[in-house]
Design a protein around this motif. Sequence first.
Motif, PDB file in Angstrom:
ATOM      1  N   ASN A  45      32.773  47.712  46.007  1.00 43.07           N
ATOM      2  CA  ASN A  45      33.038  47.024  44.734  1.00 43.07           C
ATOM      3  C   ASN A  45      33.085  45.431  44.855  1.00 43.07           C
ATOM      4  O   ASN A  45      33.724  44.871  45.663  1.00 43.07           O
ATOM      5  CB  ASN A  45      34.582  47.441  44.400  1.00 43.07           C
ATOM      6  N   VAL A  46      32.431  44.847  43.967  1.00 39.38           N
ATOM      7  CA  VAL A  46      32.370  43.367  44.071  1.00 39.38           C
ATOM      8  C   VAL A  46      32.756  42.828  42.642  1.00 39.38           C
ATOM      9  O   VAL A  46      31.713  43.164  41.811  1.00 39.38           O
ATOM     10  CB  VAL A  46      31.117  42.954  44.651  1.00 39.38           C
ATOM     11  N   ALA A  47      33.988  42.774  42.397  1.00 39.28           N
ATOM     12  CA  ALA A  47      34.156  42.457  40.775  1.00 39.28           C
ATOM     13  C   ALA A  47      34.087  41.101  40.493  1.00 39.28           C
ATOM     14  O   ALA A  47      33.640  40.897  39.301  1.00 39.28           O
ATOM     15  CB  ALA A  47      35.678  42.798  40.632  1.00 39.28           C
ATOM     16  N   GLN A  48      33.919  40.129  41.303  1.00 45.20           N
ATOM     17  CA  GLN A  48      33.858  38.936  41.182  1.00 45.20           C
ATOM     18  C   GLN A  48      32.926  38.012  42.211  1.00 45.20           C
ATOM     19  O   GLN A  48      33.045  38.371  43.227  1.00 45.20           O
ATOM     20  CB  GLN A  48      35.143  37.922  40.856  1.00 45.20           C
ATOM     21  N   VAL A  49      32.243  37.124  41.743  1.00 39.93           N
ATOM     22  CA  VAL A  49      31.517  36.232  42.635  1.00 39.93           C
ATOM     23  C   VAL A  49      31.853  34.892  42.618  1.00 39.93           C
ATOM     24  O   VAL A  49      31.869  34.171  41.494  1.00 39.93           O
ATOM     25  CB  VAL A  49      29.989  36.353  42.343  1.00 39.93           C
TER      26      VAL A  49
END
Length: 327
Positions: free
Chosen positions: A156-160
């Motif tokens: 899970n990578v919700a934000q960069v």
Amino acid sequence: MNVHTDILQRVGTTRPLFDRIRAHRVLASVLVLLALPWLVPNGSVAVNILIYGLFGVGFNLVFGYMGMLSFGHAALFGIGAYCAGILIAQEALPWWIALPAAVLAAAILALAMGLLAIRTRGIYFAMVTLALSQCVYFLVYQFPRSGGENGLRGVNVAQVRLAGLHIDLLDPTAKYLAFLAVVAVALLALSRVLESPFGGAVEAIRENEARARACGFDVEQTKLLAFVLSGGLCGLAGALGAIHLSSVAIESLHYETSGLVVMICLLGGMGTFFGPFVGAALFLLIQDTFSLWTEHWQLYVGAVFMFFVLFFPKGVWGTILEKIHGR
């Protein structure tokens, strides 16, 4: 047949425009890809076209530019996906570490595979890479942290966060633009490689290996380096795929994935810069369309593939370029 010929003749009149595009191929490719989300049914398909187009670009470096058919690139794509997935899901490392690590892992695997396979030619090279790829498949399958047949979950990578920017990857448009930025950097790097003396050596070996060797090129070293660079690009595509799906399926390492990227390059045009994205778009859009109508969509995809092979023997983009340049 007459319609097909007429279309290509009309395209041939735009040669000056295509020459300018070729001189700025990275910029032109990015501009076309920027419009993609508004040309396809949904954002997920657009992101998949980016991912599999990049996968095709990496494979095309070996298949199209070097002239070596590999059935082992699923291992490079899958190892990039698993490396990034494990680092993000199990080690809680940020994306900006996971992506370069995936590229490095795939490049190292490509180096190991290349050292074993690069001295073979033709069908023997294809079979050796296939065998090595299947070895990687079963090793990862047995690896405790891979999840086995259930695959890897929780990537899970919700934000960069980058340079003060906060990109919400839950927003389909923002995700697409973030992925496109990564793909653009990869295309720029590949373009510089192809324009370098190394790129000239790669194409010289494809055209006539014996003559290239007689001219003093280190053929084996050039092939090996091209295979390693190809592996890095494929690993990056796999890592983006893991982040996009928030998971990694063991099927990403299966030989069917190698067959898929071969089909993508053949559809778009082997040995062309933008062809893999055309091939990825064609395949995924055909799959998306026919899978809504029938569970036997593979039959129709096969029929369409045969049509393109018969009437566009160098791929859609490759055949158009051939007509424009009068080859």
